[in-house]
Design a protein around this motif. Structure first.
Motif, mmCIF file in Angstrom:
data_model
loop_
_atom_site.group_PDB
_atom_site.id
_atom_site.type_symbol
_atom_site.label_atom_id
_atom_site.label_comp_id
_atom_site.label_asym_id
_atom_site.label_seq_id
_atom_site.Cartn_x
_atom_site.Cartn_y
_atom_site.Cartn_z
ATOM 1 N N PHE A 1 61.374 65.062 28.879
ATOM 2 C CA PHE A 1 60.466 64.291 29.721
ATOM 3 C C PHE A 1 59.044 64.284 29.165
ATOM 4 O O PHE A 1 58.098 63.933 29.860
ATOM 5 N N ASP A 2 58.907 64.666 27.921
ATOM 6 C CA ASP A 2 57.654 64.541 27.186
ATOM 7 C C ASP A 2 57.894 63.637 25.990
ATOM 8 O O ASP A 2 59.020 63.400 25.580
ATOM 9 N N ARG A 3 56.834 63.113 25.451
ATOM 10 C CA ARG A 3 56.966 62.322 24.226
ATOM 11 C C ARG A 3 57.495 63.224 23.118
ATOM 12 O O ARG A 3 57.234 64.416 23.118
ATOM 13 N N PRO A 4 58.231 62.694 22.110
ATOM 14 C CA PRO A 4 58.521 61.281 21.846
ATOM 15 C C PRO A 4 59.890 60.820 22.356
ATOM 16 O O PRO A 4 60.332 59.739 22.022
ATOM 17 N N HIS A 5 60.578 61.623 23.160
ATOM 18 C CA HIS A 5 61.948 61.306 23.568
ATOM 19 C C HIS A 5 62.022 60.508 24.866
ATOM 20 O O HIS A 5 63.102 60.079 25.259
#
Length: 235
Positions: free
Chosen positions: A201-205
């Motif tokens: 739930f964080d970048r880059p995914h």
């Protein structure tokens, strides 16, 4: 707020504050207790260190937030996803529907059986009113046999496969074709739900995860043909 009250500032905030103070309502009582604890030798009106009060309020809120999210069964997924008290990266997603679905998934504000099955639904069996077993209501109807409701009454029966967030995202075979489209990191993190879920739930995914969640919910709750054709004709 006290300054506005002393100077008679003509605004809604002052009137709301004076009502709280006059009636000794919960917000005023908690603020008064907090300020008195931080400055026991000063009156409420004389407290000037707003940062101290704000920091203490933030500390208390975080403590209560952590307690509620950890102990509430409804907040189980939220607690698993959250990496702390901060602004969440999904709020910056460009696609509104994906932001909406992630928000619902995080807060368990959706129509998966784990939520809709929390509440008793009166059904009729041979014209005799009855209530379905909660475990059956919350189970995944794709993974569980229709006879499960009867089997659940047996003392040795294992718990049903609950249709919750973890089940639909990481386990249920009905969505395996959607999981096959995920990158290796996302797929491994879903399988290691308890340890690696917050990182998704964080970048880059997040972009890929948002699309995946949208496809899951579109498959689980397909739009009715009449509704789809109506919207097409309106365009």
């Amino acid at each position: 707020m006290e300054g506005m009250s002393i100077h008679g500032t003509d605004c809604l905030a002052r009137h709301a504050y004076e009502e709280q103070k006059t009636l000794r309502l919960p917000w005023f009582e908690s603020m008064h207790t907090l300020c008195s604890a931080k400055a026991p030798h000063q009156s409420y009106q004389d407290i000037k260190n707003g940062n101290t009060v704000r920091d203490e309020l933030e500390k208390r809120f975080k403590s209560q937030w952590e307690k509620v999210t950890k102990e509430s069964s409804k907040m189980k997924t939220y607690y698993a996803i959250s990496a702390g008290f901060k602004r969440e990266a999904y709020l910056d997603l460009q696609t509104g529907i994906e932001r909406k679905l992630i928000a619902r998934l995080r807060s368990s504000a959706h129509r998966l059986n784990v939520e809709t099955g929390r509440y008793e639904v009166k059904v009729s069996a041979k014209n005799k009113p009855m209530y379905e077993d909660k475990a059956w209501r919350q189970s995944c109807k794709i993974c569980c046999d229709e006879n499960l409701e009867l089997l659940l009454q047996l003392p040795f029966m294992e718990p049903a496969l609950i249709e919750d967030e973890r089940h639909v995202l990481a386990v249920c075979p009905a969505y395996s074709h959607l999981r096959s489209e995920l990158d290796e990191y996302t797929l491994e993190a879903l399988h290691d739900w308890d340890n690696r879920l917050p990182s998704l739930f964080d970048r880059p995914h997040l972009d890929g995860l948002g699309k995946f969640i949208r496809k899951i919910f579109e498959a689980r709750f397909p739009k009715k043909k009449e509704e789809t054709s109506t919207r097409t004709s309106q365009r």
